[in-house]
Design an enzyme around this catalytic site. Structure first.
Site, mmCIF file in Angstrom:
data_model
loop_
_atom_site.group_PDB
_atom_site.id
_atom_site.type_symbol
_atom_site.label_atom_id
_atom_site.label_comp_id
_atom_site.label_asym_id
_atom_site.label_seq_id
_atom_site.Cartn_x
_atom_site.Cartn_y
_atom_site.Cartn_z
ATOM 1 N N GLY A 1 0.642 4.227 -1.323
ATOM 2 C CA GLY A 1 0.033 5.520 -1.007
ATOM 3 C C GLY A 1 -0.155 5.733 0.482
ATOM 4 O O GLY A 1 0.073 6.827 1.002
ATOM 5 N N ASP A 2 -0.567 4.688 1.184
ATOM 6 C CA ASP A 2 -0.773 4.795 2.630
ATOM 7 C C ASP A 2 0.527 5.079 3.363
ATOM 8 O O ASP A 2 0.586 5.958 4.231
ATOM 9 C CB ASP A 2 -1.387 3.498 3.161
ATOM 10 C CG ASP A 2 -2.882 3.412 2.922
ATOM 11 O OD1 ASP A 2 -3.543 4.454 2.944
ATOM 12 O OD2 ASP A 2 -3.381 2.294 2.732
ATOM 13 N N THR A 3 1.558 4.308 3.057
ATOM 14 C CA THR A 3 2.802 4.478 3.801
ATOM 15 C C THR A 3 3.503 5.789 3.454
ATOM 16 O O THR A 3 4.115 6.417 4.326
ATOM 17 C CB THR A 3 3.745 3.288 3.556
ATOM 18 O OG1 THR A 3 3.871 3.061 2.149
ATOM 19 C CG2 THR A 3 3.194 2.028 4.188
ATOM 20 N N GLY B 1 1.608 8.433 5.373
ATOM 21 C CA GLY B 1 1.999 8.377 6.772
ATOM 22 C C GLY B 1 3.374 8.960 7.015
ATOM 23 O O GLY B 1 3.620 9.614 8.029
ATOM 24 N N SER C 1 0.849 -1.195 0.000
ATOM 25 C CA SER C 1 0.000 0.000 0.000
ATOM 26 C C SER C 1 0.884 1.243 0.000
ATOM 27 O O SER C 1 1.026 1.954 1.008
ATOM 28 C CB SER C 1 -0.935 -0.015 1.213
ATOM 29 O OG SER C 1 -1.837 -1.088 1.126
#
Length: 401
Positions: free
Chosen positions: A172-174, A177, A170
């Site tokens: 985009g998520d990391t 973050g 993922s």
């Protein structure tokens, strides 16, 4: 096995993070804080908790142990006033609040930034969402895959003759973050000078956009649109994955001096003077032909043989690692890139270590994620909010925690 904020060490020891997010983006941001020594208190919904507790191959929700490491986990029903009050009280003793709900959700619960700064004017609120807190798309649900597409990376990934691929993680998520953490530390620096908190607004699509290099200028200035190119970048040669007799290897020798060393390593020193390959531009124009020539050489040799001769000639080279390749690699071992942790569920679990490395105040992975939902509820409510066992029991019986 467990340690608390008082025993944690690292550059952010003494700071407290209240994590209200779930799945990956918000929890990854808080994980980075925890790795660097902050006391992270993760708030989950009673009865169900973060869906990440059950994600993964059947029976093996292992990502939970990575995302929840170094955290204390409590439960509180944020849809009820009593649960919201628990958060407000915790905010008074926190430095950061991390959330990655759809914009407007925290405001609906009376936990928006304007509400929280009444409890603690110095609070730094880290907000991660698909599209950001403002703009016409802000209220849309936004997962990493959509942000990767909107940010421009998904179109570029994969082979040119088929649909775009995804990274297998993922991304985009990391990235969101990570950028959120960077923004929060910048906000912390501002607070140290002024005493003022603020909002850090991190959008998944903009986190992707930030790593797209000259993608937009190439279109606006020269009317060039990047396309999918598989395992190589157009006009950057040689820099590709090449076949060996026992697997694959990456070689990167697109710079003139490095290409000269590659030619010597292959026993073909005259290639550097061939007009087709003598310059960076020429190699780019004859990229496919050059890659085939190199591949013909590598496929008759083992990975170890290619790696040894390239290292001898100072040519960047690398194996294409899978998890099993990392476990006993001497460089991984020497830098302690992986760490073994005791786990209530798995016995021992190996995972990536805290990163980046700091020389004076290194971070660390102190424990794997707590397995039981609400494992630290009593500890946190007793130690931080001074609630009695009777008060906690009443909250439990009413479904608030």
């Amino acid at each position: 096995m467990e340690k608390t904020m008082e025993t944690a060490q690292g550059p952010l020891a003494g700071l407290r993070v209240l994590e209200l997010g779930q799945l990956i983006a918000g929890p990854f941001c808080a994980q980075l804080f925890g790795d660097m020594g902050a006391d992270v208190i993760k708030v989950e919904a009673p009865g169900q908790g973060d869906p990440m507790r059950t994600w993964g191959r059947t029976g093996y929700p292992l990502l939970w142990s990575v995302c929840a490491r170094n955290k204390r986990c409590i439960t509180a029903n944020l849809r009820e006033k009593e649960g919201q009050d628990i958060v407000r009280q915790l905010v008074r003793q926190a430095d950061f609040v991390v959330e990655n709900f759809r914009p407007g959700t925290m405001e609906k619960w009376g936990l928006g930034y304007e509400d929280l700064k009444k409890e603690n004017p110095a609070i730094i609120m880290i907000r991660i969402s698909g599209y950001g807190q403002t703009g016409p798309y802000s209220k849309r649900p936004g997962y990493a895959s959509v942000g990767e597409a909107m940010g421009g990376v998904r179109y570029l990934m994969g082979e040119p003759d088929r649909k775009p691929s995804r990274a297998g993680i993922s991304l985009g998520d990391t990235l969101a973050g990570t950028f959120a953490t960077m923004g929060a530390l910048a906000a912390l620096h501002h607070r140290e000078k002024t005493g003022e908190g603020q909002v850090v607004d991190a959008a998944i699509y903009e986190s992707i956009l930030a790593i797209t290099e000259s993608l937009v200028p190439e279109y606006t200035v020269e009317n060039y649109t990047r396309e999918r190119s598989g395992s190589y970048l157009p006009a950057i040669a040689p820099s590709n994955i090449y076949d060996c007799s026992d697997g694959m290897v990456i070689l990167a020798a697109n710079q003139n001096t490095v290409f000269t060393r590659l030619c010597e390593a292959m026993g073909r020193p005259g290639l550097k003077d061939d007009p087709r390959y003598a310059t960076h531009v020429a190699r780019g124009e004859n990229q496919a032909e050059l890659d085939n020539l190199i591949n013909d050489w590598t496929r008759t040799r083992t990975i170890d043989e290619v790696e040894a001769v390239m290292i001898e000639h100072a040519v960047p080279v690398g194996k294409v690692y899978r998890a099993r390749d990392m476990l006993d690699d001497p460089h991984y071992v020497a830098r302690e890139a992986l760490v073994d942790l005791p786990s209530e569920r798995w016995g021992t679990i190996k995972m990536q270590n805290a990163f980046p490395k700091l020389s004076a105040t290194p971070g660390s992975v102190r424990w794997s994620g707590p397995e039981r939902l609400g494992e630290h509820t009593e500890q946190v409510l007793t130690d931080l909010l001074d609630l009695t066992p009777e008060q906690i029991g009443k909250l439990r019986s009413s479904g608030i925690v």
